[in-house]
Design an enzyme around this catalytic site. Structure first.
Site, mmCIF file in Angstrom:
data_model
loop_
_atom_site.group_PDB
_atom_site.id
_atom_site.type_symbol
_atom_site.label_atom_id
_atom_site.label_comp_id
_atom_site.label_asym_id
_atom_site.label_seq_id
_atom_site.Cartn_x
_atom_site.Cartn_y
_atom_site.Cartn_z
ATOM 1 N N SER A 1 -14.810 20.058 144.482
ATOM 2 C CA SER A 1 -15.150 18.719 143.995
ATOM 3 C C SER A 1 -13.959 17.953 143.454
ATOM 4 O O SER A 1 -14.044 17.288 142.422
ATOM 5 C CB SER A 1 -16.230 18.780 142.911
ATOM 6 O OG SER A 1 -17.439 19.152 143.461
ATOM 7 N N GLU B 1 -27.285 25.950 146.903
ATOM 8 C CA GLU B 1 -26.396 25.175 147.787
ATOM 9 C C GLU B 1 -27.211 24.395 148.801
ATOM 10 O O GLU B 1 -28.170 24.920 149.378
ATOM 11 C CB GLU B 1 -25.459 26.159 148.496
ATOM 12 C CG GLU B 1 -24.047 25.671 148.610
ATOM 13 C CD GLU B 1 -23.381 25.478 147.252
ATOM 14 O OE1 GLU B 1 -23.375 24.337 146.759
ATOM 15 O OE2 GLU B 1 -22.869 26.465 146.698
ATOM 16 N N ASP C 1 -22.192 17.324 142.326
ATOM 17 C CA ASP C 1 -20.808 17.411 141.878
ATOM 18 C C ASP C 1 -20.531 16.440 140.732
ATOM 19 O O ASP C 1 -19.851 16.778 139.759
ATOM 20 C CB ASP C 1 -19.861 17.113 143.043
ATOM 21 C CG ASP C 1 -20.153 17.985 144.255
ATOM 22 O OD1 ASP C 1 -20.817 19.023 144.089
ATOM 23 O OD2 ASP C 1 -19.727 17.614 145.360
HETATM 24 C C1 GLA Z 1 -21.143 19.162 148.486
HETATM 25 C C2 GLA Z 1 -21.906 17.924 148.059
HETATM 26 C C3 GLA Z 1 -23.005 18.284 147.059
HETATM 27 C C4 GLA Z 1 -23.872 19.416 147.569
HETATM 28 C C5 GLA Z 1 -23.004 20.562 148.084
HETATM 29 C C6 GLA Z 1 -23.822 21.647 148.742
HETATM 30 O O1 GLA Z 1 -20.447 19.689 147.397
HETATM 31 O O2 GLA Z 1 -21.034 16.996 147.458
HETATM 32 O O3 GLA Z 1 -23.765 17.132 146.790
HETATM 33 O O4 GLA Z 1 -24.766 18.983 148.537
HETATM 34 O O5 GLA Z 1 -22.033 20.117 149.020
HETATM 35 O O6 GLA Z 1 -24.634 22.256 147.793
#
Ligand code: GLA
Length: 412
Positions: free
Chosen positions: A142, A50, A193
């Site tokens: 997402s 993450e 995502d």
């Molecule tokens: C969100 C962002 C991703 C990533 C996550 C954390 O989902 O869209 O690009 O940075 O946070 O891992």
């Protein structure tokens, strides 16, 4: 289900999703179903890794069975007309007018994808389209990337670009979706995502290596992740604490990482996570700011945890990854400071009820947690989390199961 456990939120079948958007299309734009195709794209959960993507690191998402559906009819001008089942009315815009800062709300994700494809030289024209989704909105699963990626494959198809036909083309579509999100929707996210939604395959997690300049084949590797065969389930707990990436916290974390890398004379923090095991300690000694030190420690240790999780999964030991998920959560809570009360409670309650490991997933500041459970324990763990939220006086969380599923594509 266990007594008192809410049933996990089901995913729509492809036929159900297609019927919904076809019906909405007919109600919105009139009954011309023969010209209207349907495409869909999944939401995702990240197993581990993450806040590593924008640090050129590693992450390990899986696509959900839950998808966003789009019914779309191409036009031979540059007009775009959009409707959503989640919002009344029709939004209209002209593709020639799309630029950073010109489109508000969810249509920015859609217009942004068309804009980014046109910027890349592809002959994308206008369209009439409607959207409906069973990916919970604002839950850190997402939903925005699912909209982008459903439109990316739809526009690819109607323009005859053929990019969705192979993984390298899908990487190109993912890059267009990231531009849409960063430049038109204004959220400075990394690329995890969109890659997950366009490039995951059923029964697999996707190991993403986010270093710039890698070939598509080197940047994304499918990792067999058959949870059911291993007697496991991945329970997703949507805390219903609203999460919003366009606010300043995400951008602030990203900037701190970039400034720390620059202060260390590195192109990105990933450089501390390869080869030299002592590199992190040397870097932490050089950094004077305690916040920067903790952010850097999270990113570098998290990349290490991705490697360890993949090694266990590859060895058929997915049931042993729990402690690594727990360590990821602690690092995100204490060093990266992106957790919140609801996420911590979900994780603790799941573990107390017998989860093998649990962590927040996605950007944080609300959104969802995941708990790896033995399949037979899923209901009991879900019920325990719901009871813990009730006892704390919090809104009831929503539960769903993450079944590693296939990518965006044409549905009907
Ligand atoms: C969100 C962002 C991703 C990533 C996550 C954390 O989902 O869209 O690009 O940075 O946070 O891992």
């Amino acid at each position: 289900m266990h007594v008192g456990a809410p049933a996990p939120r089901p995913a729509w079948t492809p036929a159900e999703g297609a019927a919904r958007v076809r019906s909405l299309f007919a109600r919105t734009f009139g009954p011309t179903p023969e010209e209207v195709g349907v495409w869909s794209a999944p939401g995702r959960v990240n197993v581990v890794g993450e806040h590593t993507d924008y640090n050129a690191g590693l992450c390990l998402p899986v696509a959900l069975e839950h998808r966003t559906f789009v019914a779309l009819r191409p036009r031979d001008d540059d007009r775009v007309r959009l409707a959503s089942a989640q919002e009344p009315g029709v939004r209209e815009l002209d593709l020639a007018d799309v630029a950073p800062g010109t489109v508000d709300g969810w249509p920015a994700y859609v217009a942004g994808v068309a804009w980014a494809l046109r910027e890349a030289g592809h002959p994308v024209r206008g369209f009439d389209a409607v959207v409906d989704s069973c990916v919970p909105y604002g839950a850190g699963l997402s939903s925005s990337a699912a909209i982008e990626c459903a439109f990316a494959v739809a526009l690819d198809d109607v323009a005859g670009l053929g990019l969705a036909d192979d993984d390298a083309g899908r990487a190109t579509l993912a890059a267009a979706c990231v531009r849409a999100e960063n430049e038109i929707a204004g959220a400075p996210t990394g690329g995890m995502d969109q890659s997950a939604s366009l490039r995951c395959t059923a029964g697999h997690a996707l190991l993403l290596d986010c270093r710039p300049g890698l070939s598509p084949a080197d940047a994304a590797t499918g990792v067999p992740f058959d949870l059911a065969a291993a007697g496991l389930a991945l329970l997703v707990i949507d805390t219903r604490a609203e999460h919003q990436l366009v606010d300043g916290q995400y951008a602030d974390r990203r900037r701190t990482c970039e400034e720390a890398a620059a202060a260390l004379g590195l192109p990105h923090l990933r450089a501390l996570a390869d080869d030299d095991p002592g590199a992190l300690d040397v870097a932490l000694d050089k950094l004077t700011d305690d916040v920067a030190r903790r952010r850097v420690r999270h990113v570098v240790t998290e990349i290490g945890r991705v490697r360890e999780v993949v090694a266990l999964v590859d060895a058929g030991l997915a049931h042993e990854i729990g402690p690594l998920l727990d360590a990821s959560h602690a690092s995100l809570r204490d060093d990266y400071e992106v957790s919140c009360r609801e996420l911590d409670l979900a994780v603790e309650a799941a573990r107390d009820a017998g989860a093998l490991g649990a962590r927040m997933t996605g950007g944080g500041f609300g959104g969802s947690a995941i708990a790896l459970v033995r399949a037979a324990d899923a209901s009991r763990v879900g019920a325990a989390v719901v009871a813990a939220f009730a006892a704390a006086g919090l809104t009831a969380p929503d539960l769903l199961l993450a079944t590693p599923s296939g990518p965006a594509g044409r549905t009907a």
